[in-house]
Design a protein around this motif. Sequence first.
Motif, short mmCIF file in Angstrom:
data_model
loop_
_atom_site.label_atom_id
_atom_site.label_comp_id
_atom_site.label_asym_id
_atom_site.label_seq_id
_atom_site.Cartn_x
_atom_site.Cartn_y
_atom_site.Cartn_z
N VAL A 4 30.80 41.94 49.52
CA VAL A 4 30.45 40.61 49.00
C VAL A 4 29.99 40.70 47.55
N LEU A 5 29.19 41.74 47.26
CA LEU A 5 28.72 41.93 45.89
C LEU A 5 29.89 42.20 44.94
N TYR A 6 30.81 43.06 45.37
CA TYR A 6 31.98 43.36 44.54
C TYR A 6 32.85 42.12 44.34
N ALA A 7 33.04 41.36 45.42
CA ALA A 7 33.85 40.14 45.33
C ALA A 7 33.20 39.14 44.36
N SER A 8 31.90 38.98 44.46
CA SER A 8 31.19 38.05 43.58
C SER A 8 31.26 38.51 42.13
N ALA A 9 31.03 39.81 41.92
CA ALA A 9 31.10 40.35 40.56
C ALA A 9 32.52 40.22 40.01
N GLY A 10 33.52 40.42 40.89
CA GLY A 10 34.91 40.29 40.47
C GLY A 10 35.25 38.87 40.06
N LEU A 11 34.73 37.91 40.79
CA LEU A 11 34.98 36.50 40.44
C LEU A 11 34.35 36.14 39.09
N VAL A 12 33.13 36.64 38.87
CA VAL A 12 32.46 36.39 37.58
C VAL A 12 33.24 37.08 36.45
N ALA A 13 33.68 38.32 36.71
CA ALA A 13 34.48 39.03 35.71
C ALA A 13 35.80 38.30 35.46
N GLY A 14 36.36 37.71 36.50
CA GLY A 14 37.59 36.95 36.35
C GLY A 14 37.41 35.73 35.48
N LEU A 15 36.26 35.10 35.61
CA LEU A 15 35.95 33.96 34.75
C LEU A 15 35.85 34.41 33.29
N GLY A 16 35.24 35.57 33.09
CA GLY A 16 35.18 36.14 31.74
C GLY A 16 36.56 36.48 31.22
N ALA A 17 37.41 37.01 32.10
CA ALA A 17 38.79 37.33 31.70
C ALA A 17 39.54 36.07 31.31
N ARG A 18 39.31 35.00 32.05
CA ARG A 18 39.96 33.72 31.74
C ARG A 18 39.53 33.20 30.37
N ASN A 19 38.24 33.28 30.09
CA ASN A 19 37.73 32.80 28.80
C ASN A 19 38.26 33.65 27.65
N LEU A 20 38.28 34.97 27.85
CA LEU A 20 38.79 35.86 26.81
C LEU A 20 40.28 35.63 26.57
N THR A 21 41.02 35.48 27.65
CA THR A 21 42.46 35.22 27.54
C THR A 21 42.73 33.92 26.79
N THR A 22 41.97 32.90 27.12
CA THR A 22 42.13 31.60 26.44
C THR A 22 41.88 31.73 24.95
N ARG A 23 40.86 32.52 24.60
CA ARG A 23 40.55 32.70 23.19
C ARG A 23 41.66 33.47 22.46
N LEU A 24 42.17 34.52 23.10
CA LEU A 24 43.18 35.35 22.46
C LEU A 24 44.56 34.70 22.43
N ALA A 25 44.88 33.94 23.47
CA ALA A 25 46.21 33.34 23.56
C ALA A 25 46.27 31.93 23.00
#
Length: 199
Positions: A4-25
Amino acid sequence: MEIVLYASAGLVAGLGARNLTTRLAGRPPARCACEAACGGGAVVAALVGPTPAAALLLAALVWWCVCLSAVDLLVRRLPNVLTVPGAVAVVALAAGAGSGRAALAGAGLLAGPMLLAHLASPRSLGAGDVKLAVGVGAAAGVAGPVAWLLVAVGPPLLTATAGLLMRVGQRWRPRAGPGLVPHGPSMCAVTVLALLTVA
């Protein structure tokens, strides 16, 4: 509880990945794609990682690959701000763990031929793909010969298959025009699969 901790951390990291991708692309990736990929990758990393440290490194690799793939799919470009620091981090971590030689060998054996292919036909294989090959080649080199072979052979086959399917689709939709198939997502997907399989 750990999953559960890994899944939650992964979702938060995914949100960060989405924001970074939006900025770069300059535009966002598909809705929830980064979150789902990072969350699922983190869970699998927790399940297959032999140690907590290995699971964390696998999850970090998934995050890096998700960012790269999302940008490449959106703008057909692998930015230096992702490829270069990622490659340096992989080699540095491998060296710190005593596997620096394997990492450098894997990186050189994969990036070398790709550099030659890029120089021979820059439109067929971009410089970003060559830089990405350093990082994924190093990671696969540390994981062993089986993983490295998968990373060397799998992506070209996957990209070629995607290109073939795209050509078939264009016959049904001639107005779509010719499209470039990004190679980065294939490299990332096969690398993640290879490392999660042999972990």
